[in-house]
Write a protein that holds these residues in place. Structure first.
Motif, PDB file in Angstrom:
ATOM      1  N   TRP A  51       0.843  -1.202   0.000  1.00 12.07           N
ATOM      2  CA  TRP A  51       0.000   0.000   0.000  1.00 12.07           C
ATOM      3  C   TRP A  51       0.877   1.250   0.000  1.00 12.07           C
ATOM      4  CZ3 TRP A  51      -4.511  -0.681   4.086  1.00 12.07           C
ATOM      5  CH2 TRP A  51      -5.249  -1.824   3.769  1.00 12.07           C
ATOM      6  N   VAL A  52       1.882   1.233   0.867  1.00 10.45           N
ATOM      7  CA  VAL A  52       2.783   2.383   0.968  1.00 10.45           C
ATOM      8  C   VAL A  52       3.560   2.562  -0.331  1.00 10.45           C
ATOM      9  CG1 VAL A  52       4.795   3.295   2.181  1.00 10.45           C
ATOM     10  CG2 VAL A  52       2.943   2.209   3.476  1.00 10.45           C
ATOM     11  N   ALA A  53       3.995   1.461  -0.930  1.00  6.93           N
ATOM     12  CA  ALA A  53       4.730   1.544  -2.191  1.00  6.93           C
ATOM     13  C   ALA A  53       3.853   2.139  -3.287  1.00  6.93           C
ATOM     14  CB  ALA A  53       5.227   0.160  -2.598  1.00  6.93           C
ATOM     15  N   ALA A  54       2.559   1.775  -3.298  1.00 12.10           N
ATOM     16  CA  ALA A  54       1.648   2.337  -4.299  1.00 12.10           C
ATOM     17  C   ALA A  54       1.528   3.851  -4.137  1.00 12.10           C
ATOM     18  CB  ALA A  54       0.274   1.681  -4.182  1.00 12.10           C
ATOM     19  N   ALA A  55       1.455   4.316  -2.888  1.00  6.63           N
ATOM     20  CA  ALA A  55       1.390   5.759  -2.632  1.00  6.63           C
ATOM     21  C   ALA A  55       2.679   6.446  -3.061  1.00  6.63           C
ATOM     22  CB  ALA A  55       1.106   6.019  -1.157  1.00  6.63           C
ATOM     23  N   LYS A  56       3.801   5.837  -2.696  1.00  7.70           N
ATOM     24  CA  LYS A  56       5.097   6.414  -3.012  1.00  7.70           C
ATOM     25  C   LYS A  56       5.304   6.501  -4.522  1.00  7.70           C
ATOM     26  CE  LYS A  56       9.061   7.679  -0.948  1.00  7.70           C
ATOM     27  NZ  LYS A  56       9.150   8.627   0.183  1.00  7.70           N
ATOM     28  N   GLU A  57       4.981   5.432  -5.223  1.00  9.73           N
ATOM     29  CA  GLU A  57       5.170   5.391  -6.667  1.00  9.73           C
ATOM     30  C   GLU A  57       4.228   6.348  -7.400  1.00  9.73           C
ATOM     31  OE1 GLU A  57       4.711   1.290  -7.570  1.00  9.73           O
ATOM     32  OE2 GLU A  57       6.533   0.698  -6.481  1.00  9.73           O
ATOM     33  N   ALA A  58       3.116   6.683  -6.768  1.00  9.28           N
ATOM     34  CA  ALA A  58       2.180   7.634  -7.364  1.00  9.28           C
ATOM     35  C   ALA A  58       2.587   9.077  -7.122  1.00  9.28           C
ATOM     36  CB  ALA A  58       0.770   7.401  -6.815  1.00  9.28           C
ATOM     37  N   ASP A  77       0.548  -1.732  12.369  1.00 11.69           N
ATOM     38  CA  ASP A  77       1.281  -2.243  11.209  1.00 11.69           C
ATOM     39  C   ASP A  77       1.264  -1.227  10.068  1.00 11.69           C
ATOM     40  OD1 ASP A  77       1.687  -4.520  12.676  1.00 11.69           O
ATOM     41  OD2 ASP A  77       0.217  -5.743  11.584  1.00 11.69           O
ATOM     42  N   PHE A  78       0.131  -0.573   9.880  1.00  9.72           N
ATOM     43  CA  PHE A  78       0.016   0.444   8.822  1.00  9.72           C
ATOM     44  C   PHE A  78       0.955   1.610   9.083  1.00  9.72           C
ATOM     45  CE2 PHE A  78      -2.054   4.517   7.670  1.00  9.72           C
ATOM     46  CZ  PHE A  78      -2.009   4.415   6.283  1.00  9.72           C
ATOM     47  N   ILE A  79       0.978   2.097  10.307  1.00  8.11           N
ATOM     48  CA  ILE A  79       1.844   3.228  10.655  1.00  8.11           C
ATOM     49  C   ILE A  79       3.311   2.852  10.479  1.00  8.11           C
ATOM     50  CG2 ILE A  79       2.591   4.738  12.541  1.00  8.11           C
ATOM     51  CD1 ILE A  79      -0.298   4.616  13.589  1.00  8.11           C
ATOM     52  N   ALA A  80       3.677   1.644  10.917  1.00  4.38           N
ATOM     53  CA  ALA A  80       5.057   1.194  10.776  1.00  4.38           C
ATOM     54  C   ALA A  80       5.455   1.099   9.306  1.00  4.38           C
ATOM     55  CB  ALA A  80       5.241  -0.156  11.462  1.00  4.38           C
ATOM     56  N   ALA A  81       4.546   0.609   8.456  1.00  2.00           N
ATOM     57  CA  ALA A  81       4.838   0.510   7.027  1.00  2.00           C
ATOM     58  C   ALA A  81       5.015   1.894   6.414  1.00  2.00           C
ATOM     59  CB  ALA A  81       3.718  -0.251   6.316  1.00  2.00           C
ATOM     60  N   CYS A  82       4.177   2.846   6.823  1.00  2.00           N
ATOM     61  CA  CYS A  82       4.297   4.220   6.323  1.00  2.00           C
ATOM     62  C   CYS A  82       5.649   4.816   6.711  1.00  2.00           C
ATOM     63  CB  CYS A  82       3.165   5.084   6.866  1.00  2.00           C
ATOM     64  SG  CYS A  82       1.549   4.788   6.120  1.00  2.00           S
ATOM     65  N   GLN A  83       5.996   4.674   7.964  1.00  2.00           N
ATOM     66  CA  GLN A  83       7.247   5.258   8.442  1.00  2.00           C
ATOM     67  C   GLN A  83       8.453   4.625   7.752  1.00  2.00           C
ATOM     68  OE1 GLN A  83       6.589   4.576  12.657  1.00  2.00           O
ATOM     69  NE2 GLN A  83       5.926   6.690  12.986  1.00  2.00           N
ATOM     70  N   ALA A  84       8.407   3.316   7.522  1.00  2.00           N
ATOM     71  CA  ALA A  84       9.511   2.643   6.852  1.00  2.00           C
ATOM     72  C   ALA A  84       9.618   3.073   5.393  1.00  2.00           C
ATOM     73  CB  ALA A  84       9.335   1.129   6.934  1.00  2.00           C
ATOM     74  N   GLY A  85       8.478   3.427   4.789  1.00  2.00           N
ATOM     75  CA  GLY A  85       8.461   3.802   3.382  1.00  2.00           C
ATOM     76  C   GLY A  85       8.550   5.299   3.122  1.00  2.00           C
ATOM     77  N   GLY A  86       8.712   6.092   4.182  1.00  2.00           N
ATOM     78  CA  GLY A  86       8.841   7.531   3.999  1.00  2.00           C
ATOM     79  C   GLY A  86       7.550   8.241   3.677  1.00  2.00           C
ATOM     80  N   PRO A  93       1.822   7.788  18.471  1.00  2.29           N
ATOM     81  CA  PRO A  93       2.312   9.165  18.358  1.00  2.29           C
ATOM     82  C   PRO A  93       2.856   9.497  16.972  1.00  2.29           C
ATOM     83  CG  PRO A  93       3.874   7.812  19.592  1.00  2.29           C
ATOM     84  CD  PRO A  93       2.634   6.980  19.416  1.00  2.29           C
ATOM     85  N   GLY A  94       3.040   8.488  16.125  1.00  2.00           N
ATOM     86  CA  GLY A  94       3.508   8.759  14.766  1.00  2.00           C
ATOM     87  C   GLY A  94       2.442   9.309  13.850  1.00  2.00           C
ATOM     88  N   LEU A  95       1.183   9.314  14.285  1.00  2.00           N
ATOM     89  CA  LEU A  95       0.111   9.837  13.436  1.00  2.00           C
ATOM     90  C   LEU A  95       0.345  11.318  13.122  1.00  2.00           C
ATOM     91  CD1 LEU A  95      -3.214   8.337  14.858  1.00  2.00           C
ATOM     92  CD2 LEU A  95      -2.101   7.815  12.679  1.00  2.00           C
TER      93      LEU A  95
END
Length: 339
Positions: A123-130, A169-178, A222-224
């Motif tokens: 999901w994060v990769a799709a956002a990043k690539e877009a 898990d979603f927040i962690a994936a976002c943070q890892a993917g920038g 707190p990462g939100l």
């Protein structure tokens, strides 16, 4: 006969000292003038549209227009200076309604939520690539089902077939993917109110649960960086102020947005569209066209608002390939000169 050479001028020590002092002051004045000139041209915008998207800090700039009497915007924190602009983001409608059968009404058992092959990194990769900089997940939509193990409500992911904390898990994936993570939180709540109510006051007992859930979201995670409150006009000015205060106290960098204000207009800080008609996944959902979405994106940018584009992952947890294709086509249009 040549005249005798003139005697050299004698400069008293006091006068020499004074001349040196004035020279030093002149140099300092020139340096100050140069610094002031640099600051002016650095800080004053030159050309272009003066409207700019909000950044990932502070309460929504549209707070006052959304609810009379709500809390004032907080001052920017140091993170404000480094935060990426919330210009273009991925909206993700995923939750219990993803698992609803065609024609089914009413509450769905919590056990049915069970994505079999979800990979939130994709999901994060799709956002990043877009070309997006943030992503917003429906942590609680109108069913009332929470994608985190809430202590305020038993209708949550801990009682489902999914093992773990989906939101974490979603927040962690976002943070890892920038990508900056955000959540959508719905005031209408079928589980607590007995139906999905788009109008009417929020009862005190249910508002106590809302406060507990907003507290959990901003203390456990707190990462939100984005919190969208859906149908905030149902809240009284005092209720909304209490929620804003919770966010300000627990998670100052988080920005709070509203999808509607009291006049029924779209949120003050963002516009939104969906790739798949219907927001949540449906097997027969039609898709919006990239040229139309391009026009909407351009409109949002021209008026200084963020643009959130939604996708609806399927029950397995995958964003369908045809939806990803629309994101890719839109990115290519944005990169094409003259578009």
């Amino acid at each position: 006969e040549d005249a005798p050479p003139a005697a050299p001028e004698v400069v008293p020590a006091a006068v020499g000292s004074m001349r040196a002092r004035w020279g030093a002051l002149a140099v300092i004045a020139l340096l100050l003038l140069a610094a002031a000139s640099w600051a002016y041209w650095k800080l004053i915008p030159t050309g272009g549209n003066s409207a700019s998207p909000p950044t990932a800090t502070g309460v929504s700039a549209g707070l006052k227009s959304a609810q009379a009497g709500a809390a004032e915007n907080r001052l920017p924190s140091p993170a404000h200076l480094e935060a990426a602009p919330l210009r273009y983001g991925l909206y993700i409608h995923y939750g219990m309604d993803t698992f609803r059968h065609p024609g089914e009404t009413g509450l769905i058992p919590a056990q049915r939520f069970g994505p079999a092959s979800v990979d939130l990194r994709r999901w994060v990769a799709a956002a990043k690539e877009a070309g997006m900089s943030f992503a917003v997940l429906t942590a609680k939509h109108e069913s009332g089902f929470c994608l985190w193990p809430s202590q305020a409500c038993p209708y949550n992911v801990s009682h489902s077939s999914f093992r773990g904390d989906f939101l974490a898990d979603f927040i962690a994936a976002c943070q890892a993917g920038g990508i900056l993570p955000g959540v959508h939180y719905s005031i209408p709540d079928d589980y607590h109110e007995g139906s999905v109510r788009f109008e009417g006051e929020v009862a005190p007992a249910y508002f106590d649960i809302i406060k507990q859930e907003i507290t959990e979201l901003n203390s456990k995670y707190p990462g939100l960086r984005v919190l969208i409150i859906n149908l905030a006009p149902r809240l009284s000015p005092d209720q909304l102020s209490q929620l804003i205060e919770i966010v300000k106290r627990l998670n100052p960098p988080c920005v709070v947005w509203f999808n509607k204000d009291r006049s029924g207009l779209e949120g003050a800080d963002y516009l939104t569209d969906t790739v798949n008609k219907g927001w949540f996944w449906a097997a027969d959902a039609s898709l919006d066209s990239p040229p139309h979405l391009l026009n909407r994106y351009r409109h949002a940018q021209n008026i200084g608002k963020a643009y959130l584009l939604n996708v609806g992952p399927d029950p397995s947890g995958q964003i369908p390939a045809d939806q990803v294709s629309v994101l890719t086509a839109l990115k290519n249009l944005l990169a094409t000169p003259g578009q």
